[in-house]
Design a protein around this motif. Structure first.
Motif, PDB file in Angstrom:
ATOM      1  N   PHE A 115       0.894  -1.074   0.209  1.00  0.00           N
ATOM      2  CA  PHE A 115       0.190   0.005  -0.137  1.00  0.00           C
ATOM      3  C   PHE A 115       0.870   1.083  -0.143  1.00  0.00           C
ATOM      4  O   PHE A 115       1.160   1.637   1.144  1.00  0.00           O
ATOM      5  N   SER A 116       1.213   1.860  -1.039  1.00  0.00           N
ATOM      6  CA  SER A 116       1.910   2.950  -1.311  1.00  0.00           C
ATOM      7  C   SER A 116       1.205   4.166  -1.637  1.00  0.00           C
ATOM      8  O   SER A 116      -0.072   4.129  -2.016  1.00  0.00           O
ATOM      9  N   GLY A 117       1.861   5.290  -1.823  1.00  0.00           N
ATOM     10  CA  GLY A 117       1.191   6.499  -2.330  1.00  0.00           C
ATOM     11  C   GLY A 117       0.052   6.908  -1.291  1.00  0.00           C
ATOM     12  O   GLY A 117       0.217   6.956  -0.069  1.00  0.00           O
ATOM     13  N   LYS A 118      -1.029   7.292  -1.963  1.00  0.00           N
ATOM     14  CA  LYS A 118      -2.270   7.730  -1.399  1.00  0.00           C
ATOM     15  C   LYS A 118      -2.636   6.589  -0.286  1.00  0.00           C
ATOM     16  O   LYS A 118      -3.455   6.796   0.663  1.00  0.00           O
ATOM     17  N   GLN A 119      -2.609   5.286  -0.506  1.00  0.00           N
ATOM     18  CA  GLN A 119      -3.075   4.223   0.210  1.00  0.00           C
ATOM     19  C   GLN A 119      -1.931   3.852   1.558  1.00  0.00           C
ATOM     20  O   GLN A 119      -2.060   2.873   2.295  1.00  0.00           O
ATOM     21  N   ASN A 120      -0.734   4.588   1.544  1.00  0.00           N
ATOM     22  CA  ASN A 120       0.273   4.353   2.611  1.00  0.00           C
ATOM     23  C   ASN A 120      -0.144   5.071   3.771  1.00  0.00           C
ATOM     24  O   ASN A 120      -0.257   6.199   3.986  1.00  0.00           O
ATOM     25  N   HIS A 121      -0.796   4.181   5.106  1.00  0.00           N
ATOM     26  CA  HIS A 121      -1.194   4.895   6.047  1.00  0.00           C
ATOM     27  C   HIS A 121      -0.638   4.009   7.342  1.00  0.00           C
ATOM     28  O   HIS A 121      -0.208   2.841   7.182  1.00  0.00           O
ATOM     29  N   PHE A 122      -0.069   4.877   8.117  1.00  0.00           N
ATOM     30  CA  PHE A 122       0.505   4.396   9.390  1.00  0.00           C
ATOM     31  C   PHE A 122      -0.557   3.350  10.332  1.00  0.00           C
ATOM     32  O   PHE A 122      -1.642   3.922  10.740  1.00  0.00           O
ATOM     33  N   ALA A 123      -0.095   2.238  10.399  1.00  0.00           N
ATOM     34  CA  ALA A 123      -0.915   1.402  11.324  1.00  0.00           C
ATOM     35  C   ALA A 123      -0.624   1.054  12.781  1.00  0.00           C
ATOM     36  O   ALA A 123      -0.982   0.196  13.535  1.00  0.00           O
ATOM     37  N   GLY A 124       0.067   1.884  13.260  1.00  0.00           N
ATOM     38  CA  GLY A 124       0.714   1.885  14.647  1.00  0.00           C
ATOM     39  C   GLY A 124      -0.397   2.376  15.580  1.00  0.00           C
ATOM     40  O   GLY A 124      -1.515   2.578  15.326  1.00  0.00           O
ATOM     41  N   THR A 125       0.217   2.563  16.853  1.00  0.00           N
ATOM     42  CA  THR A 125      -0.632   3.104  17.774  1.00  0.00           C
ATOM     43  C   THR A 125      -0.034   4.404  18.401  1.00  0.00           C
ATOM     44  O   THR A 125       1.217   4.448  18.708  1.00  0.00           O
ATOM     45  N   MET A 126      -0.838   5.134  18.616  1.00  0.00           N
ATOM     46  CA  MET A 126      -0.683   6.575  19.114  1.00  0.00           C
ATOM     47  C   MET A 126      -1.911   6.910  19.999  1.00  0.00           C
ATOM     48  O   MET A 126      -3.149   6.566  19.845  1.00  0.00           O
ATOM     49  N   PRO A 127      -1.551   7.452  21.089  1.00  0.00           N
ATOM     50  CA  PRO A 127      -2.756   8.095  21.991  1.00  0.00           C
ATOM     51  C   PRO A 127      -3.747   8.844  21.444  1.00  0.00           C
ATOM     52  O   PRO A 127      -3.438   9.773  20.759  1.00  0.00           O
ATOM     53  N   ALA A 128      -5.081   8.514  21.496  1.00  0.00           N
ATOM     54  CA  ALA A 128      -6.155   9.355  21.087  1.00  0.00           C
ATOM     55  C   ALA A 128      -6.298  10.636  21.988  1.00  0.00           C
ATOM     56  O   ALA A 128      -6.880  11.760  21.448  1.00  0.00           O
ATOM     57  N   GLY A 129      -6.214  10.394  23.417  1.00  0.00           N
ATOM     58  CA  GLY A 129      -6.287  11.402  24.360  1.00  0.00           C
ATOM     59  C   GLY A 129      -4.927  11.978  24.887  1.00  0.00           C
ATOM     60  O   GLY A 129      -3.909  11.795  24.309  1.00  0.00           O
ATOM     61  N   SER A 130      -4.938  11.717  26.437  1.00  0.00           N
ATOM     62  CA  SER A 130      -3.884  12.195  26.886  1.00  0.00           C
ATOM     63  C   SER A 130      -2.785  10.882  26.758  1.00  0.00           C
ATOM     64  O   SER A 130      -3.370   9.856  26.736  1.00  0.00           O
ATOM     65  N   ASP A 131      -1.388  11.132  27.408  1.00  0.00           N
ATOM     66  CA  ASP A 131      -0.487   9.984  27.629  1.00  0.00           C
ATOM     67  C   ASP A 131      -1.048   9.149  28.652  1.00  0.00           C
ATOM     68  O   ASP A 131      -0.885   8.023  28.547  1.00  0.00           O
ATOM     69  N   MET A 132      -1.386   9.889  29.727  1.00  0.00           N
ATOM     70  CA  MET A 132      -1.743   9.037  30.850  1.00  0.00           C
ATOM     71  C   MET A 132      -3.080   8.288  30.732  1.00  0.00           C
ATOM     72  O   MET A 132      -3.186   7.042  31.219  1.00  0.00           O
ATOM     73  N   GLN A 133      -3.938   8.684  30.141  1.00  0.00           N
ATOM     74  CA  GLN A 133      -5.156   7.906  29.701  1.00  0.00           C
ATOM     75  C   GLN A 133      -4.818   6.624  28.946  1.00  0.00           C
ATOM     76  O   GLN A 133      -5.220   5.372  29.326  1.00  0.00           O
ATOM     77  N   SER A 134      -4.123   6.922  27.780  1.00  0.00           N
ATOM     78  CA  SER A 134      -3.587   5.711  26.994  1.00  0.00           C
ATOM     79  C   SER A 134      -2.729   4.584  27.906  1.00  0.00           C
ATOM     80  O   SER A 134      -2.797   3.205  27.900  1.00  0.00           O
ATOM     81  N   PHE A 135      -1.931   5.343  28.598  1.00  0.00           N
ATOM     82  CA  PHE A 135      -0.909   4.367  29.649  1.00  0.00           C
ATOM     83  C   PHE A 135      -1.736   3.670  30.648  1.00  0.00           C
ATOM     84  O   PHE A 135      -1.404   2.247  30.772  1.00  0.00           O
TER      85      PHE A 135
END
Length: 283
Positions: free
Chosen positions: A144-164
């Motif tokens: 999936f390259s170009g426009k279809q290249n998306h990051f499939a990792g994990t990132m906090p949607a709110g605060s870091d503490m909330q995700s932790f």
């Protein structure tokens, strides 16, 4: 007596009446040396199983995320949750009898902490799991390259503490279930894959929108390495490890009992109770 001992092939030290020793003592055999950890064929098979198993788990799970982002939300959030749960279940049944189907550094470390896995095998297992995750995300990025290249990792949607906190809780929950179905001989071992996969599905379903529901440092490290996005990565390394260790220790605390095994197994599973009487029991 001496003639009898010699004729039957037994290695017996024979002494005459005059004290002369005609048979030399048997040679001292040196203890057989165990093969080195890193050249042991069974251990290499375990590492390969961890690489392959982690690869397919991450490829399917992160693949569902990428396809959902690239194809106008066609998979949907529940679909992503189902994909994660099903692929974990399938791979547990596929290679669980070979490597234990960890696929997760937090699980490996938790097993070692509770003395159910040798510490010397922990680093190779973690390396194998990270390699599998990185290869899976590398494959997705090539596909999936170009426009279809998306990051499939994990990132906090709110605060870091909330995700932790939520990563700690859901990994605790996951490891608690794993300890119950995979390490306790009173449980129904055949249902281990189903139980673990269902737990992953449930966790991703409600925690995915908040933290990404990683529960697995390798799951977060793979996409971070491939896409070079490391924001908040420490959360997905520290919190799952702490959660998994805590879950394993808590299950070990309630594992021990003075009840006899027949009494325990009588009500250990509602499936067994249903098979005998047609109804569940809380006794």
């Amino acid at each position: 007596m001496a003639g009898d001992s010699e004729s039957n092939g037994n290695h017996v030290l024979n002494v005459n009446l005059d004290g002369a020793n005609h048979n030399p003592p048997p040679p001292v055999q040196k203890p057989k040396q165990e093969p080195s950890l890193f050249v042991s064929v069974p251990f290499l098979q375990k590492l390969i199983a961890e690489v392959v198993g982690t690869y397919f788990v991450i490829f399917a799970g992160c693949g569902a995320v990428v396809v959902n982002l690239a194809m106008d939300k066609v998979v949907t959030s529940p679909g992503i949750s189902i994909t994660w749960g099903l692929v974990v279940m399938v791979m547990v049944y596929s290679v669980g009898h070979i490597s234990g189907a960890h696929f997760n550094p937090a699980v490996t470390i938790a097993f070692a902490t509770t003395k159910r896995f040798p510490w010397k095998q922990v680093p190779p297992y973690i390396v194998a799991q990270v390699i599998g995750s990185t290869l899976a995300n590398g494959t997705l990025r090539l596909m999936f390259s170009g426009k279809q290249n998306h990051f499939a990792g994990t990132m906090p949607a709110g605060s870091d503490m909330q995700s932790f906190v939520i990563e700690f809780i859901i990994t605790f929950y996951l490891m608690f279930v794993v300890s119950g179905v995979a390490t306790d001989n009173r449980a129904i071992g055949e249902l281990a894959g189903l139980a673990v996969g269902s737990t992953v599905l449930l966790n991703v379903l409600f925690a995915g929108p908040v933290s990404g529901a990683s529960m697995n440092p390798a799951r977060s490290l793979g996409p971070a390495i491939v896409h070079r996005q490391f924001k908040g990565l420490w959360i997905y390394i520290v919190s799952p490890i702490l959660g998994a260790i805590s879950g394993a220790l808590v299950y070990n605390t309630i594992r021990f009992t003075d009840k006899p095994l027949p009494e325990i197994t009588k009500s250990a599973s509602f499936l067994k109770g249903a098979g005998r009487s047609g109804s569940t029991s809380t006794n």
